[in-house]
Scaffold this motif. Structure first.
Motif, short mmCIF file in Angstrom:
data_model
loop_
_atom_site.label_atom_id
_atom_site.label_comp_id
_atom_site.label_asym_id
_atom_site.label_seq_id
_atom_site.Cartn_x
_atom_site.Cartn_y
_atom_site.Cartn_z
N PRO A 136 0.81 -1.23 0.00
CA PRO A 136 0.00 0.00 0.00
C PRO A 136 0.84 1.28 0.00
N ALA A 137 2.03 1.24 0.65
CA ALA A 137 2.88 2.43 0.71
C ALA A 137 3.48 2.79 -0.64
N LEU A 138 3.41 1.87 -1.60
CA LEU A 138 4.02 2.10 -2.92
C LEU A 138 3.04 2.66 -3.94
N LYS A 139 1.75 2.70 -3.60
CA LYS A 139 0.75 3.10 -4.60
C LYS A 139 0.93 4.54 -5.04
N LEU A 140 0.97 5.49 -4.11
CA LEU A 140 1.09 6.90 -4.47
C LEU A 140 2.45 7.22 -5.08
N PRO A 141 3.58 6.75 -4.48
CA PRO A 141 4.87 6.98 -5.14
C PRO A 141 4.94 6.38 -6.53
N GLY A 142 4.33 5.20 -6.71
CA GLY A 142 4.33 4.57 -8.02
C GLY A 142 3.57 5.38 -9.05
N LEU A 143 2.42 5.92 -8.64
CA LEU A 143 1.62 6.74 -9.54
C LEU A 143 2.37 8.01 -9.93
N CYS A 144 2.97 8.69 -8.94
CA CYS A 144 3.70 9.93 -9.21
C CYS A 144 4.93 9.68 -10.07
N THR A 145 5.62 8.56 -9.82
CA THR A 145 6.80 8.22 -10.63
C THR A 145 6.40 8.00 -12.08
N ALA A 146 5.30 7.27 -12.29
CA ALA A 146 4.83 7.02 -13.65
C ALA A 146 4.46 8.32 -14.35
N LEU A 147 3.78 9.22 -13.64
CA LEU A 147 3.39 10.50 -14.23
C LEU A 147 4.60 11.35 -14.59
N VAL A 148 5.58 11.41 -13.69
CA VAL A 148 6.77 12.23 -13.94
C VAL A 148 7.59 11.66 -15.09
N LEU A 149 7.78 10.34 -15.12
CA LEU A 149 8.54 9.74 -16.22
C LEU A 149 7.81 9.91 -17.55
N GLY A 150 6.48 9.79 -17.50
CA GLY A 150 5.70 10.02 -18.71
C GLY A 150 5.84 11.45 -19.21
N LEU A 151 5.84 12.39 -18.27
CA LEU A 151 6.01 13.80 -18.62
C LEU A 151 7.38 14.05 -19.23
N LEU A 152 8.41 13.42 -18.68
CA LEU A 152 9.77 13.61 -19.20
C LEU A 152 9.96 12.94 -20.55
N LEU A 153 9.26 11.83 -20.78
CA LEU A 153 9.31 11.21 -22.10
C LEU A 153 8.62 12.08 -23.14
N TRP A 154 7.55 12.74 -22.71
CA TRP A 154 6.79 13.61 -23.61
C TRP A 154 7.57 14.89 -23.91
N ARG A 155 8.16 15.46 -22.86
CA ARG A 155 8.94 16.69 -23.03
C ARG A 155 10.29 16.57 -22.31
N PRO A 156 11.26 15.94 -22.94
CA PRO A 156 12.58 15.75 -22.30
C PRO A 156 13.26 17.07 -21.93
N ALA A 157 12.92 18.15 -22.62
CA ALA A 157 13.56 19.44 -22.34
C ALA A 157 13.25 19.95 -20.94
N LEU A 158 12.22 19.39 -20.30
CA LEU A 158 11.90 19.82 -18.94
C LEU A 158 13.05 19.55 -17.97
N LEU A 159 13.84 18.51 -18.27
CA LEU A 159 14.96 18.17 -17.40
C LEU A 159 16.01 19.27 -17.35
N SER A 160 16.22 19.92 -18.46
CA SER A 160 17.27 20.95 -18.51
C SER A 160 16.73 22.35 -18.25
N GLY A 161 15.43 22.47 -18.00
CA GLY A 161 14.83 23.78 -17.73
C GLY A 161 14.52 23.98 -16.26
N ARG A 162 13.78 25.04 -15.97
CA ARG A 162 13.44 25.37 -14.58
C ARG A 162 12.48 24.36 -13.96
N ALA A 163 11.72 23.64 -14.80
CA ALA A 163 10.76 22.67 -14.27
C ALA A 163 11.46 21.50 -13.57
N PHE A 164 12.77 21.36 -13.82
CA PHE A 164 13.52 20.27 -13.18
C PHE A 164 13.42 20.35 -11.66
#
Length: 261
Positions: A136-164
């Motif tokens: 149960p302790a992994l549900k929320l971290p797992g969801l947030c990790t999936a969302l963040v990785l999906g966002l970075l795959l969609w827009r890799p430039a976020l890593l090198s910008g202020r959104a990092f």
């Protein structure tokens, strides 16, 4: 030999480590590229300070989710401050990040000075309790990790910008809750450092492989010899990543460092 009870303990712990590595290997490479090596220690310690603040103020402790949103608020504040410092004092940024780490660490100690259970809480935040992670302790971290990785795959430039910075603070907050400050730093820097002079998908694959091997060996050693799990995994991560780095260097996979005359 492992019995079913030991296996049931190690499996969610390994899943927690895999979740942490999923975001930290990618972000660790960006940390090295930016030259802000100790940002993870500082943000992790600031998030831990938020957890201490929530636990030592009873009016906050009883609010739903205060053990998560309070560390997150502290981490976001720390990330915003570091982003501001990067803009206005880049030449001294690493030194200032170190100062933030020390100040947040001693602030946590001062808050816990009169708490009879303060030492145990501080130890838990630093070393973590990964062996006692449950599904149960992994549900929320797992969801947030999936969302963040999906966002970075969609827009890799976020890593090198202020959104990092806010994305980094979010991931660090969840990681501290799962594995503690020391493992957060190790998971972020050691696999990324092992493949730091490589590029592309191969570097990420090797980084993830080295990190996962370190966690597997650490959990096995911790369970077999009854050692502190967080400290053991840090050591096995360091050994595995050092071996990967040396193997790549001997195999000619790493480019030679150019030295100025």
């Amino acid at each position: 030999m492992f019995d079913l009870t030991m296996f049931s303990i190690l499996l969610p712990a390994l899943a927690a480590g895999t979740l942490v590595l999923a975001s930290h290997v990618v972000m660790g490479r960006q940390v090295l590229a930016r030259g802000i090596i100790f940002i993870d220690l500082a943000i992790a310690q600031i998030a831990a300070l938020g957890a201490v603040f929530a636990s030592t103020h009873h009016e906050l402790e009883h609010l739903a989710g205060s053990g998560l949103w309070m560390p997150l608020l502290f981490a976001l504040f720390g990330a915003g401050l570091i982003a501001l410092l990067e803009k206005h004092a880049k030449a001294e940024l690493e030194a200032m990040i170190g100062c933030l780490y020390v100040l947040s660490a001693v602030a946590a100690m001062l808050l816990l000075a009169k708490d009879p259970h303060g030492g145990e809480l501080l130890k838990q935040l630093l070393s973590g309790q990964i062996l006692w992670t449950d599904w149960p302790a992994l549900k929320l971290p797992g969801l947030c990790t999936a969302l963040v990785l999906g966002l970075l795959l969609w827009r890799p430039a976020l890593l090198s910008g202020r959104a990092f910075y806010p994305l980094f603070a979010l991931m660090i907050t969840f990681s501290v809750q799962l594995v503690g400050v020391y493992l957060v730093f190790s998971s972020l820097i050691l696999p990324a450092l092992a493949v730091n002079r490589m590029k592309g998908t191969k570097a990420l694959v090797l980084g993830y492989g080295a990190g996962l091997a370190g966690y597997l060996l650490g959990l096995w050693a911790s369970a077999t010899w009854d050692l502190p799990s967080g400290a053991t995994i840090v050591c096995t991560l360091a050994v595995v990543c050092a071996l990967v780095r040396l193997t790549l260097a001997r195999g000619g996979e790493l480019p030679e460092v150019q030295h100025n005359a």
